[in-house]
Design a protein around this motif. Structure first.
Motif, PDB file in Angstrom:
ATOM      1  N   HIS A 115      37.003 -18.571  43.408  1.00  0.00           N
ATOM      2  CA  HIS A 115      35.784 -18.435  44.223  1.00  0.00           C
ATOM      3  C   HIS A 115      35.732 -17.054  44.847  1.00  0.00           C
ATOM      4  CE1 HIS A 115      38.938 -19.594  47.077  1.00  0.00           C
ATOM      5  NE2 HIS A 115      38.231 -18.917  47.984  1.00  0.00           N
ATOM      6  N   ASP A 117      34.711 -15.207  48.692  1.00  0.00           N
ATOM      7  CA  ASP A 117      34.386 -15.424  50.094  1.00  0.00           C
ATOM      8  C   ASP A 117      33.586 -14.212  50.568  1.00  0.00           C
ATOM      9  OD1 ASP A 117      35.887 -17.863  50.426  1.00  0.00           O
ATOM     10  OD2 ASP A 117      37.705 -16.655  50.341  1.00  0.00           O
ATOM     11  N   HIS A 176      38.921 -14.740  43.634  1.00  0.00           N
ATOM     12  CA  HIS A 176      40.356 -15.050  43.707  1.00  0.00           C
ATOM     13  C   HIS A 176      40.622 -16.524  43.494  1.00  0.00           C
ATOM     14  CE1 HIS A 176      38.673 -15.349  47.781  1.00  0.00           C
ATOM     15  NE2 HIS A 176      39.602 -16.250  48.069  1.00  0.00           N
TER      16      HIS A 176
HETATM   17 CO    CO Z   1      39.120 -17.748  49.414  1.00  0.00          CO
END
Ligand code: CO
Ligand code: SIN
Length: 361
Positions: A115, A117, A176
């Motif tokens: 995902h 962020d 990551h």
């Molecule tokens: Co993350």
């Protein structure tokens, strides 16, 4: 900071050489049963992802498989003193940017999937081993079927295995994925940044009512119309003029940023002292032992204004240095609390925002 902060990923081997987990799995499971603690469990079976939100009672853990699940506990610094100590090691970055410490406990093969962020994070490895893979791929399309943010296609470019005390810094938007090689813990020291849309909403909200755009629309000279359904263009022009005329001072904008940045998250509740001492005894004890902010208190300052837990005060100039020191150090030592400040500090003490230090600091 010059080379990596907000620029690129950075692996720091042995960042905290003697790092010891401030929590154990049984402690985390007890925390995850509390309704004032945000906990989630992510499970993977085959290619399918499952997400459960806490609180999790005792029997929940009995029904979990041995592998491929992760328990995430948010805001660990608010409930575990050792996690607050860990967060304070990152105070080389302004508190206004520090968010919280999240811990993940993963069984072998566990992770939350690939995902991105939108915030900076330091991923500090506790017990066990975890393999991190990252990518700066521009493709951030998500898997539409997953119950959490999972990248549809992840093309990792770099991989590292992290052991206790190793730490990986990631700027926002680096893709990551961390997968546990064996049961392991990872502490995410997370950051936040003011969201301009939220600040604008706040600027025009009720607590800044005195600073709104002022007078409402007027239309003297309005002529009878045959098209009452048409929105008058002068309504839009009038609004545009009002926006153009309004200048917000740096003080006002500072108040908005300061108050928003110190507003505790929705689920945070302060514990008032069950039997508060009198103001006189508080002043004497504060002087003898010092004071410390509650772990949940957010205190910042800008110019002559102090912001604490969403409120602002403009203290007299002679008290400003001590209040700034309280905001920076989150404590004032014995014999350094000016008597004239006791009234204000007593109010905060009664609200559970600060405490008399247990030991002379
Ligand atoms: Co993350
Ligand atoms: C984790 O610790 O499992 C997830 C942390 C992250 O990817 O941000």
């Amino acid at each position: 900071m010059a080379r990596y902060w907000q620029r690129r990923a950075y692996l720091i081997r042995g960042a905290i050489a003697d790092f010891r987990d401030p929590v154990s799995l049984p402690m985390l499971q007890r925390l995850a049963a509390r309704d004032d603690v945000q906990a989630r469990v992510v499970m993977q079976d085959g290619a399918r992802w499952h997400l459960e939100h806490g609180p999790f009672q005792h029997r929940f853990w009995k029904n979990l498989p041995a592998k491929r699940w992760t328990l995430l506990v948010q805001g660990l610094n608010l409930v575990v003193p050792g996690a607050d100590t860990l967060l304070q090691r990152f105070a080389f970055i302004p508190y206004a940017r520090l968010d919280d410490v999240m811990v993940s406990y993963a069984t072998a093969g566990g992770g939350v999937g690939p995902h991105v962020d939108s915030y900076d994070v330091f991923l500090l490895q506790g017990m066990g081993l975890r393999r991190w893979r990252i990518s700066t791929q521009p493709d951030r399309a998500l898997d539409p079927h997953a119950p959490l943010k999972i990248l549809r296609s992840f093309r990792p470019r770099q991989a590292w295995q992290l052991a206790r005390g190793d730490m990986l810094y990631l700027p926002p938007h680096v893709a990551h994925e961390g997968v546990a090689i064996e049961p392991c813990t990872t502490y995410s020291i997370g950051f936040r940044a003011p969201d301009y849309a939220e600040l604008c909403a706040e600027l025009f909200a009720d607590r800044f009512a005195d600073r709104k755009l002022g007078s409402a629309y007027t239309d003297r000279g309005l002529r009878p119309t045959k098209h009452p359904g048409a929105l008058p263009g002068r309504m839009i022009d009038g609004f545009a003029d009002a926006l153009r005329r309004r200048r917000f001072s740096r003080k006002t904008l500072g108040d908005v940023v300061g108050m928003v940045s110190t507003t505790p998250k929705a689920h945070v509740m302060f514990d008032r002292p069950p039997s508060p001492v009198s103001m006189r005894r508080f002043a004497a004890a504060a002087q003898a032992q010092g004071i410390q902010l509650d772990v949940r208190s957010l205190m910042l300052y800008f110019d002559a204004t102090i912001y604490i837990n969403g409120e602002r005060i403009a203290p007299p100039a002679r008290h400003q240095p001590k209040l700034r020191q309280l905001a920076d150090d989150r404590a004032l030592t014995a014999r350094s609390v000016p008597a004239g400040m006791a009234g204000q500090l007593y109010e905060w003490y009664c609200a559970g925002w600060l405490h008399i230090a247990h030991h002379a600091t």
